[in-house]
Design an enzyme around this catalytic site. Structure first.
Site, PDB file in Angstrom:
ATOM      1  N   ASN A 125     -26.170  44.159  28.128  1.00 45.94           N
ATOM      2  CA  ASN A 125     -24.729  44.273  28.367  1.00 45.94           C
ATOM      3  C   ASN A 125     -24.297  43.462  29.587  1.00 45.94           C
ATOM      4  O   ASN A 125     -23.224  42.864  29.596  1.00 45.94           O
ATOM      5  CB  ASN A 125     -24.322  45.740  28.514  1.00 45.94           C
ATOM      6  CG  ASN A 125     -24.164  46.410  27.149  1.00 45.94           C
ATOM      7  OD1 ASN A 125     -24.206  45.738  26.122  1.00 45.94           O
ATOM      8  ND2 ASN A 125     -23.996  47.708  27.133  1.00 45.94           N
TER       9      ASN A 125
ATOM     10  N   CYS B  19     -18.575  50.268  26.952  1.00 47.42           N
ATOM     11  CA  CYS B  19     -19.917  49.919  27.461  1.00 47.42           C
ATOM     12  C   CYS B  19     -19.917  48.945  28.643  1.00 47.42           C
ATOM     13  O   CYS B  19     -20.432  49.271  29.710  1.00 47.42           O
ATOM     14  CB  CYS B  19     -20.749  49.317  26.338  1.00 47.42           C
ATOM     15  SG  CYS B  19     -21.266  50.544  25.143  1.00 47.42           S
TER      16      CYS B  19
HETATM   17  C1  UDX Z   1     -20.855  45.998  23.423  1.00 47.49           C
HETATM   18  C2  UDX Z   1     -22.171  45.300  23.078  1.00 47.49           C
HETATM   19  O1  UDX Z   1     -21.888  44.100  22.356  1.00 47.49           O
HETATM   20  C3  UDX Z   1     -23.059  46.219  22.268  1.00 47.49           C
HETATM   21  O2  UDX Z   1     -24.299  45.587  22.007  1.00 47.49           O
HETATM   22  C4  UDX Z   1     -23.266  47.496  23.067  1.00 47.49           C
HETATM   23  O3  UDX Z   1     -24.058  48.401  22.326  1.00 47.49           O
HETATM   24  C5  UDX Z   1     -21.948  48.139  23.450  1.00 47.49           C
HETATM   25  O4  UDX Z   1     -21.130  47.194  24.133  1.00 47.49           O
HETATM   26  P1  UDX Z   1     -18.588  46.542  22.128  1.00 47.49           P
HETATM   27  O5  UDX Z   1     -18.099  47.210  23.372  1.00 47.49           O
HETATM   28  O6  UDX Z   1     -18.388  47.221  20.831  1.00 47.49           O
HETATM   29  O7  UDX Z   1     -20.160  46.255  22.204  1.00 47.49           O
HETATM   30  O8  UDX Z   1     -17.809  45.171  22.034  1.00 47.49           O
HETATM   31  P2  UDX Z   1     -18.113  43.605  22.082  1.00 47.49           P
HETATM   32  O9  UDX Z   1     -17.753  43.049  20.777  1.00 47.49           O
HETATM   33  O10 UDX Z   1     -19.432  43.301  22.618  1.00 47.49           O
HETATM   34  O11 UDX Z   1     -16.975  43.164  23.120  1.00 47.49           O
HETATM   35  C6  UDX Z   1     -16.935  43.693  24.436  1.00 47.49           C
HETATM   36  C7  UDX Z   1     -15.716  43.163  25.178  1.00 47.49           C
HETATM   37  O12 UDX Z   1     -15.851  41.773  25.463  1.00 47.49           O
HETATM   38  C8  UDX Z   1     -14.405  43.300  24.411  1.00 47.49           C
HETATM   39  O13 UDX Z   1     -13.387  43.683  25.313  1.00 47.49           O
HETATM   40  C9  UDX Z   1     -14.150  41.915  23.862  1.00 47.49           C
HETATM   41  O14 UDX Z   1     -12.792  41.635  23.633  1.00 47.49           O
HETATM   42  C10 UDX Z   1     -14.720  41.064  24.985  1.00 47.49           C
HETATM   43  N1  UDX Z   1     -15.153  39.736  24.519  1.00 47.49           N
HETATM   44  C11 UDX Z   1     -16.238  39.619  23.691  1.00 47.49           C
HETATM   45  C12 UDX Z   1     -14.481  38.602  24.946  1.00 47.49           C
HETATM   46  O15 UDX Z   1     -13.499  38.683  25.707  1.00 47.49           O
HETATM   47  N2  UDX Z   1     -14.936  37.377  24.535  1.00 47.49           N
HETATM   48  C13 UDX Z   1     -16.004  37.231  23.701  1.00 47.49           C
HETATM   49  O16 UDX Z   1     -16.364  36.086  23.374  1.00 47.49           O
HETATM   50  C14 UDX Z   1     -16.664  38.393  23.264  1.00 47.49           C
END
Ligand code: UDX
Length: 418
Positions: free
Chosen positions: A202, A254
């Site tokens: 993470n 997370c």
């Molecule tokens: C994350 C991890 O990916 C996952 O493996 C863990 O178990 C829990 O935390 P999640 O919180 O569901 O999962 O969302 P994720 O899709 O990873 O995005 C996290 C945050 O980053 C979101 O706010 C998303 O908008 C942001 N993000 C993600 C970006 O701003 N840019 C990106 O390219 C990817």
């Protein structure tokens, strides 16, 4: 195998339903009776693609049962998964009180030889500490989840890897067998390494997102286009294009909590994790940069300005508002006196005017802010938007819209880093 899962939140629901779909006999323990009733009737208490359908299937097959009493859920268990929340305590460390309460409740009732597995994200050392407390009658292990909200069911069935951390070889073998039907690389290690792997994953991903945002900010300063810059580096197979989409910063249940917790844990272990500290600070500043753009588009002041916001959830595909940058923006604009109207296909914000469609939200708005990356936003006809808006500014905090199309509709466009 007989499996118990304690806690019917995101992690526990997917784990319980997923394992039951693989044919294991799963007993799910959940303290909230309303939640239990809901799950028993085949409704998932969480919004997650494909989960309700799979839940109904395993209830019909009889491989999943739900119990409001944890001790009932424990009977005959070979493996027990703990999937209770570990939120941030005020000092940034992980609050383990829910887990502590559970262990006090079940310790005396654990079947001999059972494997007790932490599925929740727990600080490094939690497995070892729990093993000392429970004694060698049971085996304590770590099997962190890497599920993404919105694609959790598919992430469970087709994971990039399975990480198991356990000191006892037989207990490790039992856990390996549990996932036999899933094809994925298996990392079998000691508990501390498994616990840290979750935080490290993470922290890395949060850093990657923040790096993308920093490059986007720099693009604005020097007049470059972040899309092309990220393409320019993304062809390098060591870098890739994924997980660097610029936006208002990362949110969710997370990344914010786990990055804070890792900084704290590192501090307690005598390591100053300055890199991750900067990531956290930069991420907080990123959403203010978006707010500044909206304020500037509104003429310097938000008081009395009608603002439409597309999206409230922290990312597309979920109704989750936890640590959502979109929600922060909505609340800040509301506090500054803007007349905010929000459309989100899944999430609802209390105390804010919610619209039934993107166009309804945009109607009469001086500024439109795209705050969450719901796919549907990129298919809205911008000519229709221009026809219902009062003003001209579109602030695309997710770089989802086609700037040329927005401008062709007679609107003015500002994205992130382009
Ligand atoms: C994350 C991890 O990916 C996952 O493996 C863990 O178990 C829990 O935390 P999640 O919180 O569901 O999962 O969302 P994720 O899709 O990873 O995005 C996290 C945050 O980053 C979101 O706010 C998303 O908008 C942001 N993000 C993600 C970006 O701003 N840019 C990106 O390219 C990817």
């Amino acid at each position: 195998m007989n499996v118990t899962v304690i806690g019917a939140g995101y992690v526990g629901m997917v784990q319980a339903v997923g394992l039951a779909s693989l044919g294991h006999r799963v007993r799910l323990g959940e303290a909230n009776p309303d939640r239990v009733a809901m799950i028993q009737s085949g409704d998932s208490p969480i919004f997650e693609e494909g989960l309700s359908a799979l839940l109904r299937q395993v209830l019909e097959d009889g491989t999943l049962s739900v119990h409001s009493n944890n001790l009932d859920a424990l009977s005959e268990a070979d493996v027990i998964f703990v999937a209770l929340p570990t939120p941030s305590a005020p000092d940034g460390t992980a609050d383990l009180s829910a887990i502590g309460g559970l262990l006090a409740e079940i310790a005396a009732h654990l079947p001999d030889g059972v494997v007790l597995v932490f599925k929740s994200t727990v600080p490094v050392g939690t497995v070892a500490k729990t093993q000392r407390e429970l004694g060698d009658r049971v085996h304590v292990a770590s099997n962190p989840e890497f599920l993404r909200e919105g694609s959790a069911v598919s992430d469970f069935l087709h994971p990039d890897r399975i990480v198991i951390g356990v000191a006892d070889t037989d207990a490790g073998e039992k856990l390996r067998k549990l996932y036999d039907a899933i094809e994925a690389p298996l990392v079998m290690t000691d508990p501390a390494s498994a616990e840290l792997a979750k935080y490290a994953a993470n922290a890395y991903l949060a850093t990657r997102v923040t790096f993308g945002n920093a490059i986007a900010n720099l693009c604005e300063a020097v007049g470059a286009d972040v899309k092309d810059v990220l393409d320019g580096i993304g062809h390098d197979h060591r870098i890739g294009r994924h997980f660097m989409r610029p936006g208002p910063g990362f949110g969710g249940s997370c990344f914010p909590k786990d990055t804070q917790a890792l900084v704290k844990a590192a501090e307690q272990a005598g390591y100053d994790f300055t890199l991750l500290k900067s990531v956290i600070t930069e991420n907080e500043v990123q959403r203010s940069r978006v707010l500044d753009k909206v304020r500037t588009a509104a003429g310097g002041e938000l008081a009395g300005v009608p603002v439409a916001v597309w999206g409230a959830a922290y990312k597309g595909g979920t109704d989750d508002l936890r640590s959502s940058p979109a929600l922060w923006l909505i609340q800040r604009m509301d506090a500054e006196g803007a007349a905010v109207t929000v459309f989100d296909p899944a999430a609802t914000v209390d105390g804010i005017t919610m619209a039934g469609s993107p166009l309804e939200a945009a109607s009469g708005a001086a500024v439109l802010l795209v705050a969450t990356e719901w796919d549907m936003f990129s298919t809205v006809d911008m000519t229709d938007v221009a026809a219902v808006m009062d003003g001209q500014w579109v602030i695309d905090a997710r770089n989802m819209l086609d700037p040329a199309e927005v401008r062709a509709a007679g609107l003015r466009y500002r994205g992130i880093g382009r």
